[in-house]
Every structure is written in structure tokens, then in C-alpha cells.
Write a protein that holds these residues in place. Structure first.
Motif, PDB file in Angstrom:
ATOM      1  N   SER A  57      85.072 -31.534  48.988  1.00 16.72           N
ATOM      2  CA  SER A  57      83.716 -31.321  49.459  1.00 16.72           C
ATOM      3  C   SER A  57      83.042 -31.510  47.914  1.00 16.72           C
ATOM      4  O   SER A  57      83.329 -31.038  46.838  1.00 16.72           O
ATOM      5  CB  SER A  57      83.653 -29.739  49.769  1.00 16.72           C
ATOM      6  N   ILE A  58      82.150 -32.328  47.972  1.00 14.92           N
ATOM      7  CA  ILE A  58      81.268 -32.764  46.834  1.00 14.92           C
ATOM      8  C   ILE A  58      79.955 -32.249  47.076  1.00 14.92           C
ATOM      9  O   ILE A  58      79.180 -32.789  47.930  1.00 14.92           O
ATOM     10  CB  ILE A  58      81.280 -34.265  46.393  1.00 14.92           C
ATOM     11  N   THR A  68      89.920 -30.532  46.600  1.00 11.79           N
ATOM     12  CA  THR A  68      89.074 -29.961  45.454  1.00 11.79           C
ATOM     13  C   THR A  68      87.665 -29.771  46.069  1.00 11.79           C
ATOM     14  O   THR A  68      87.018 -30.490  46.881  1.00 11.79           O
ATOM     15  CB  THR A  68      88.843 -30.971  44.594  1.00 11.79           C
ATOM     16  N   LYS A  69      87.022 -28.536  45.734  1.00 12.76           N
ATOM     17  CA  LYS A  69      85.779 -28.390  46.013  1.00 12.76           C
ATOM     18  C   LYS A  69      84.655 -28.399  44.621  1.00 12.76           C
ATOM     19  O   LYS A  69      85.024 -27.534  43.930  1.00 12.76           O
ATOM     20  CB  LYS A  69      85.720 -26.784  46.570  1.00 12.76           C
ATOM     21  N   VAL A  70      83.686 -29.006  44.677  1.00 13.54           N
ATOM     22  CA  VAL A  70      82.855 -29.197  43.776  1.00 13.54           C
ATOM     23  C   VAL A  70      81.394 -28.729  44.007  1.00 13.54           C
ATOM     24  O   VAL A  70      80.901 -28.937  44.946  1.00 13.54           O
ATOM     25  CB  VAL A  70      82.719 -30.646  43.376  1.00 13.54           C
ATOM     26  N   ASN A 120      75.390 -29.216  41.544  1.00 18.85           N
ATOM     27  CA  ASN A 120      74.747 -29.446  40.090  1.00 18.85           C
ATOM     28  C   ASN A 120      75.839 -29.575  39.013  1.00 18.85           C
ATOM     29  O   ASN A 120      75.824 -29.166  37.999  1.00 18.85           O
ATOM     30  CB  ASN A 120      73.916 -28.517  39.689  1.00 18.85           C
ATOM     31  N   VAL A 121      77.255 -30.175  39.434  1.00 18.29           N
ATOM     32  CA  VAL A 121      78.185 -30.028  38.641  1.00 18.29           C
ATOM     33  C   VAL A 121      78.301 -31.513  38.091  1.00 18.29           C
ATOM     34  O   VAL A 121      78.267 -32.404  38.632  1.00 18.29           O
ATOM     35  CB  VAL A 121      79.719 -29.767  39.347  1.00 18.29           C
ATOM     36  N   SER A 122      78.748 -31.556  36.495  1.00 18.22           N
ATOM     37  CA  SER A 122      78.720 -33.140  36.124  1.00 18.22           C
ATOM     38  C   SER A 122      80.116 -32.995  35.550  1.00 18.22           C
ATOM     39  O   SER A 122      80.842 -32.201  34.951  1.00 18.22           O
ATOM     40  CB  SER A 122      77.887 -32.988  34.735  1.00 18.22           C
ATOM     41  N   ILE A 123      80.832 -34.283  36.018  1.00 15.58           N
ATOM     42  CA  ILE A 123      82.307 -34.492  35.617  1.00 15.58           C
ATOM     43  C   ILE A 123      82.444 -35.751  34.841  1.00 15.58           C
ATOM     44  O   ILE A 123      82.241 -36.621  35.596  1.00 15.58           O
ATOM     45  CB  ILE A 123      83.426 -34.370  36.933  1.00 15.58           C
ATOM     46  N   CYS A 173      78.636 -26.218  36.545  1.00 15.08           N
ATOM     47  CA  CYS A 173      79.905 -26.109  35.788  1.00 15.08           C
ATOM     48  C   CYS A 173      79.742 -27.523  35.145  1.00 15.08           C
ATOM     49  O   CYS A 173      79.400 -28.539  35.707  1.00 15.08           O
ATOM     50  CB  CYS A 173      81.119 -25.750  35.962  1.00 15.08           C
ATOM     51  N   VAL A 174      80.251 -27.721  33.664  1.00 16.84           N
ATOM     52  CA  VAL A 174      80.046 -29.045  33.104  1.00 16.84           C
ATOM     53  C   VAL A 174      81.321 -29.300  32.365  1.00 16.84           C
ATOM     54  O   VAL A 174      81.729 -28.349  31.751  1.00 16.84           O
ATOM     55  CB  VAL A 174      78.920 -29.244  32.408  1.00 16.84           C
TER      56      VAL A 174
END
Length: 192
Positions: A42-43, A59-61, A64-67, A83-84
Motif C-alpha cells: 500500500s503506497i 509493505t505499507k507506506v 507523505n513519505v520520501s524513499i 518519515c524520510v
């Protein structure tokens, strides 16, 4: 063309991204080419995933996450809102440092809390739990619970997400009944 995953119409998915069956990608997210996303992930909304990132199954993102390039996760990882991850140790706008990217690896079942920052070049052991707002600046061992800036160990968590209370080097998860042992500060699941 029919796909085996869902992407909201506002999501941008560049050519060359590989996305597993059952994955859902929500509003305004950008998945660059060269990304590998496992099955049933899930993005969330407004997520950026750079080329070279690999996300394990389920994986659950969150939003507002930056990878950034160099991050890999195993299965069942949770990345909390905003989270970043970094990928350059000492960035400067006027100096190109793409050849200095440092890898970051998250083991199976890791949880990263909201607004946490993961400084590049570290390994986070399986089922570790990083609290909201923490700043990770070193490797984390399996099952460790960390909070603060810089992040420091304040306890241990079970695979089910319960805080472990050790007595005589043994703890029982109140949610699953699993037994954990601690030896020289390292926690592991007791084999039956």
C-alpha cells in the motif's frame, strides 16, 4: 493495458517500475523507473519513491513519505506518515555526490513511526520499532524499540507489536504468547 495493481489516476508511475500484484498506489504519488515494489503493498498519498528502491511484499507506506535511492525493505514493513530516508551522508547543493549514496536496509516486519528520519548507511533489524520523530543514526538490532534524537534503545518489541518485559532473560508476548530470550543485549524468538 490491464495491470494487476491499482494506481489512482493522479499517481505517476515511470516506465521501468515493477509493481507486484494487489499493490495499491494512491493520490499524487510518484514511482520512478527502476523501483521494485512487491505484492499487496500500500503506497499512500503524496509518496515519492526514487529509482533503485526495493520494497518487499505487504509493505505499507503511509502519506507523505520520501524513499530515496539505496533503500531496501523486506516484507511486512510499515513506514509511518511523513518519515524520510536520506541517501547522502553530507549533502551540498553545489557538489554532486551520487557516487556516495549509502544503502539502508530494513528487515522483515520493521515499523518506522511518523516523522522519523533514517540517516543513510544503516541496517534496521527485523521487527525493530522506531518511534515517531526519532532520528536513526546507527544500526538497529532486531526487536529493538528506539525513540528520540538521536534514537536510543528504550526496550524491545515483539513481532506482534507488544512491548516486551524481560524477567530472567525471558519475555512472553502478551498478544501472541511467543517467547523471547535476551542474551548480551540481543533479543531473539525462542524456538519450540
Amino acid at each position: 493495458m490491464e495491470t494487476s495493481f491499482f494506481a489512482h489516476e493522479s499517481a505517476i508511475i515511470d516506465d521501468g517500475a515493477v509493481i507486484g500484484a494487489g499493490t495499491r498506489i494512491w493520490h499524487f504519488s510518484h514511482i520512478m523507473g527502476g523501483v521494485q515494489i512487491g505484492q499487496e503493498c500500500s503506497i499512500g498519498q503524496n509518496v515519492f519513491i526514487a529509482s533503485g528502491v526495493t520494497l518487499g511484499d505487504r509493505t505499507k507506506v503511509q502519506n507523505n513519505v520520501s524513499i530515496y535511492t539505496g533503500v531496501t525493505t523486506e516484507a511486512d514493513v510499515f513506514l509511518g506518515p511523513s518519515c524520510v530516508f536520506t541517501n547522502v551522508w553530507n549533502p551540498r547543493a553545489h557538489i554532486q555526490r551520487k557516487d556516495e549514496f549509502r544503502a539502508t536496509h530494513l528487515g522483515r516486519g520493521v515499523t518506522i513511526g511518523a516523522n522519523a528520519t533514517i540517516v543513510c548507511g544503516h541496517t534496521i533489524g527485523e521487527y525493530a520499532f522506531v518511534g515517531a520523530g526519532a532520528v536513526v543514526t546507527k544500526d538497529i538490532r532486531p526487536y529493538e524499540l528506539l525513540v528520540g534524537n538521536p534514537a536510543r534503545v528504550v526496550g524491545w518489541m515483539s513481532r506482534s507489536g507488544a512491548r516486551l518485559q524481560f524477567k530472567h532473560q525471558e519475555a512472553i508476548c502478551p498478544l501472541s504468547g511467543e517467547v523471547y530470550l535476551v542474551e548480551d543485549g540481543i533479543v531473539f524468538l525462542k524456538e519450540n
